[in-house]
Design an enzyme around this catalytic site. Sequence first.
Site, mmCIF file in Angstrom:
data_model
loop_
_atom_site.group_PDB
_atom_site.id
_atom_site.type_symbol
_atom_site.label_atom_id
_atom_site.label_comp_id
_atom_site.label_asym_id
_atom_site.label_seq_id
_atom_site.Cartn_x
_atom_site.Cartn_y
_atom_site.Cartn_z
ATOM 1 N N ASP A 52 -4.929 5.924 -29.815
ATOM 2 C CA ASP A 52 -3.860 4.348 -30.916
ATOM 3 C C ASP A 52 -4.094 3.993 -29.451
ATOM 4 O OD1 ASP A 52 -3.066 2.888 -31.989
ATOM 5 O OD2 ASP A 52 -0.814 4.221 -32.818
ATOM 6 N N GLU A 131 -4.113 -0.756 1.704
ATOM 7 C CA GLU A 131 -3.068 -0.281 3.266
ATOM 8 C C GLU A 131 -1.710 -0.620 2.209
ATOM 9 O OE1 GLU A 131 -3.590 -2.034 7.311
ATOM 10 O OE2 GLU A 131 -5.053 -3.066 6.331
ATOM 11 N N GLU A 133 1.873 -0.298 1.434
ATOM 12 C CA GLU A 133 3.000 -0.045 2.414
ATOM 13 C C GLU A 133 4.597 0.214 0.478
ATOM 14 O OE1 GLU A 133 2.906 -3.619 5.913
ATOM 15 O OE2 GLU A 133 3.150 -4.312 4.121
ATOM 16 N N GLU A 188 7.110 1.701 8.728
ATOM 17 C CA GLU A 188 6.903 -0.442 9.026
ATOM 18 C C GLU A 188 7.790 -0.242 9.411
ATOM 19 O OE1 GLU A 188 4.919 -2.337 8.522
ATOM 20 O OE2 GLU A 188 3.095 -1.562 8.114
ATOM 21 N N GLU A 195 3.739 3.217 5.657
ATOM 22 C CA GLU A 195 2.586 2.888 5.190
ATOM 23 C C GLU A 195 1.728 3.640 5.043
ATOM 24 O OE1 GLU A 195 0.665 -1.044 7.200
ATOM 25 O OE2 GLU A 195 -1.495 0.202 7.212
ATOM 26 N N HIS A 244 -2.768 -5.097 1.944
ATOM 27 C CA HIS A 244 -3.916 -5.359 2.456
ATOM 28 C C HIS A 244 -5.047 -4.761 2.293
ATOM 29 C CE1 HIS A 244 -1.291 -5.857 6.525
ATOM 30 N NE2 HIS A 244 -0.985 -7.023 5.601
ATOM 31 N N ARG A 315 -3.594 -12.138 14.217
ATOM 32 C CA ARG A 315 -2.856 -11.516 13.162
ATOM 33 C C ARG A 315 -2.153 -11.910 11.651
ATOM 34 N NH1 ARG A 315 -3.423 -5.558 14.034
ATOM 35 N NH2 ARG A 315 -2.472 -5.011 12.304
ATOM 36 N N GLU A 332 -10.256 -9.311 6.130
ATOM 37 C CA GLU A 332 -9.196 -8.141 5.753
ATOM 38 C C GLU A 332 -8.006 -9.275 4.743
ATOM 39 O OE1 GLU A 332 -5.820 -7.482 8.077
ATOM 40 O OE2 GLU A 332 -5.169 -5.846 6.859
ATOM 41 N N ARG A 334 -5.124 -10.627 2.878
ATOM 42 C CA ARG A 334 -3.109 -9.898 3.248
ATOM 43 C C ARG A 334 -2.515 -10.888 2.568
ATOM 44 N NH1 ARG A 334 -1.445 -11.921 7.066
ATOM 45 N NH2 ARG A 334 -0.117 -9.969 8.142
HETATM 46 P P1 ADP Z 1 -5.320 -2.719 10.517
HETATM 47 O O1 ADP Z 1 -5.377 -2.652 11.484
HETATM 48 O O2 ADP Z 1 -4.736 -3.765 9.681
HETATM 49 O O3 ADP Z 1 -3.015 -1.836 10.394
HETATM 50 P P2 ADP Z 1 -5.647 0.052 8.787
HETATM 51 O O4 ADP Z 1 -6.235 0.040 10.008
HETATM 52 O O5 ADP Z 1 -3.854 0.042 8.577
HETATM 53 O O6 ADP Z 1 -5.371 -1.665 9.315
HETATM 54 O O7 ADP Z 1 -6.465 0.115 8.264
HETATM 55 C C1 ADP Z 1 -7.626 -0.594 8.446
HETATM 56 C C2 ADP Z 1 -8.679 0.146 6.539
HETATM 57 O O8 ADP Z 1 -9.902 -0.441 6.744
HETATM 58 C C3 ADP Z 1 -8.467 1.613 6.330
HETATM 59 O O9 ADP Z 1 -8.459 1.711 5.132
HETATM 60 C C4 ADP Z 1 -10.418 1.376 6.437
HETATM 61 O O10 ADP Z 1 -11.117 2.276 5.672
HETATM 62 C C5 ADP Z 1 -10.796 0.594 6.106
HETATM 63 N N1 ADP Z 1 -11.842 0.354 6.264
HETATM 64 C C6 ADP Z 1 -12.754 0.803 7.747
HETATM 65 N N2 ADP Z 1 -13.767 0.166 7.963
HETATM 66 C C7 ADP Z 1 -13.923 -0.679 6.464
HETATM 67 C C8 ADP Z 1 -15.508 -1.491 5.155
HETATM 68 N N3 ADP Z 1 -16.354 -1.149 6.187
HETATM 69 N N4 ADP Z 1 -15.344 -1.676 4.814
HETATM 70 C C9 ADP Z 1 -14.223 -1.374 3.857
HETATM 71 N N5 ADP Z 1 -12.829 -0.997 4.560
HETATM 72 C C10 ADP Z 1 -13.366 -0.535 5.653
HETATM 73 MG MG MG Z 2 -3.619 -4.767 7.870
HETATM 74 MG MG MG Z 3 1.676 -2.375 7.500
HETATM 75 MG MG MG Z 4 -2.096 -1.030 8.765
HETATM 76 MG MG MG Z 5 -2.973 -0.040 11.597
#
Ligand code: ADP
Ligand code: MG
Ligand code: MG
Ligand code: MG
Ligand code: MG
Length: 443
Positions: A52, A131, A133, A188, A195, A244, A315, A332, A334
């Site tokens: 439902d 990513e 958190e 974090e 995270e 992110h 960043r 990315e 954010r």
């Molecule tokens: P940050 O440097 O912002 O802290 P992280 O290392 O925590 O980034 O996270 C990076 C994320 O991006 C991970 O989930 C990773 O698997 C993902 N990632 C890597 N390559 C690709 C891609 N080609 N497309 C989408 N996501 C990707």
């Molecule tokens: Mg990030």
């Molecule tokens: Mg973070």
């Molecule tokens: Mg990260």
């Molecule tokens: Mg990282």
Amino acid sequence: HDYSKDDIRQMAKDEDVQFLRLMFTDLFGTIKNVEVPISQLEKLLDNKLMFDGSSIDGFVRIEESDMYLYPDLSTWMIFPWSSDRGKIARVICEVYTPDNKPFEGDPRNNLIRVLGDMRKAGFTDFNIGPEPEFFLFKMDDKGKPTMDLNDQGSYFDMAPMDLGENCRREIVLTLEDMGFDVEAAHHEVAPGQHEIDFKYADALHAADNIQTFKLVVKTVARKFGLYATFMPKPLTGINGSGMHLNMSLFHDKGNAFYDEKGDLQLSQTAYYFLGGLLKHARSFTAICNPTVNSYKRLVPGYEAPVYVAWSGSNRSPLIRVPSSRGLSTRLELRSVDPTANPYLAIAAVLEAGLDGLNNKMVPEESVDRNIYRMDDKERRESHITNLPDTLHNALKDLSADEVMRKAMGPHLYASFIEAKNLEYDAYRTQVSKWERDQYLEQY
Ligand code: ADP
Ligand code: MG
Ligand code: MG
Ligand code: MG
Ligand code: MG
């Protein structure tokens, strides 16, 4: 996994599965469960399982009360936590109407539809790496969260400061048992904040993973007497929780955002996609930051974005180009926070990017200076706008954007805007402690 019906029958038998948890996600991003005994397995595999839908948020219309759950067998998974009465398996389902059509109020169906448009545009996958958190608070005797943080640790702190570490380690192990490829887990910036990053996946499975992730984090935290919350800004004056989204488009030849010879080694596709993201950033904010509280995170001074800009080196802006290239070339975003419905958020950013590609939108120049140190005039000259500062303003932008209407489909778009306007009105009519502290004695 590519499971057949027979694989599912076999696994259920071998592992003594006694209950099936059929999951889908409502308009607000909340996971909904219909739990049925294993005796219903054949019915489920035949797409004959009815429920439902009239009490589900966003499914409201009366004629939609009889709905069917079609299982996506690739999402079959047996929960690692056991009970004495046998195991529980879950499968994520698509909601169908009685005349066998995908129900357009189901956010997962909607994402599947938008991914079809992506394929027509010549791409194979939209890959998403989230990513998320979250905060860990201590629980009281009644199982309710208190405002006591679990630790006073900080970024990359190690035990004994980081008391949440055992809990986080257990979360990671549970996720791995469930087939997640965890890439990193760390404390974090804020006390009590964590995270966990897991490997990117195609959009649909990434959204499924985000939903499963939240469930696992909350379930494991409880075992440690902790309450995990994905609320974006639970505490004043401390960094909030974001999610992110790293994203890339793939085609037959690999990552379509990568071009060895391009500017910053990014392809024309990447630039147009980026142009679309920037163009629609204000209007997808209501989808990516859908709560009143989301806007208390999007303020200067706490590492969350406030301005619409991108950078290849800095960043702080809304969109960053992380330095990895080749297969890992990605954008990315954010601003997104974990209260976003992942199916809607991913559909929205994909539609925005595809609009950029269709209309060859060239992004503004990157901003590699600290935007927060610029004054209004400098920002204006660099064509930098603000993200919406309240849910109310975000909804105004969403309501004016036809591309976002296309991203959500008319049903979800209308119900989302209506529900969120009501939510904002409920907030707006409340008198807060801050107001009484500020005004009661002064006037
Ligand atoms: P940050 O440097 O912002 O802290 P992280 O290392 O925590 O980034 O996270 C990076 C994320 O991006 C991970 O989930 C990773 O698997 C993902 N990632 C890597 N390559 C690709 C891609 N080609 N497309 C989408 N996501 C990707
Ligand atoms: Mg990030
Ligand atoms: Mg973070
Ligand atoms: Mg990260
Ligand atoms: Mg990282």
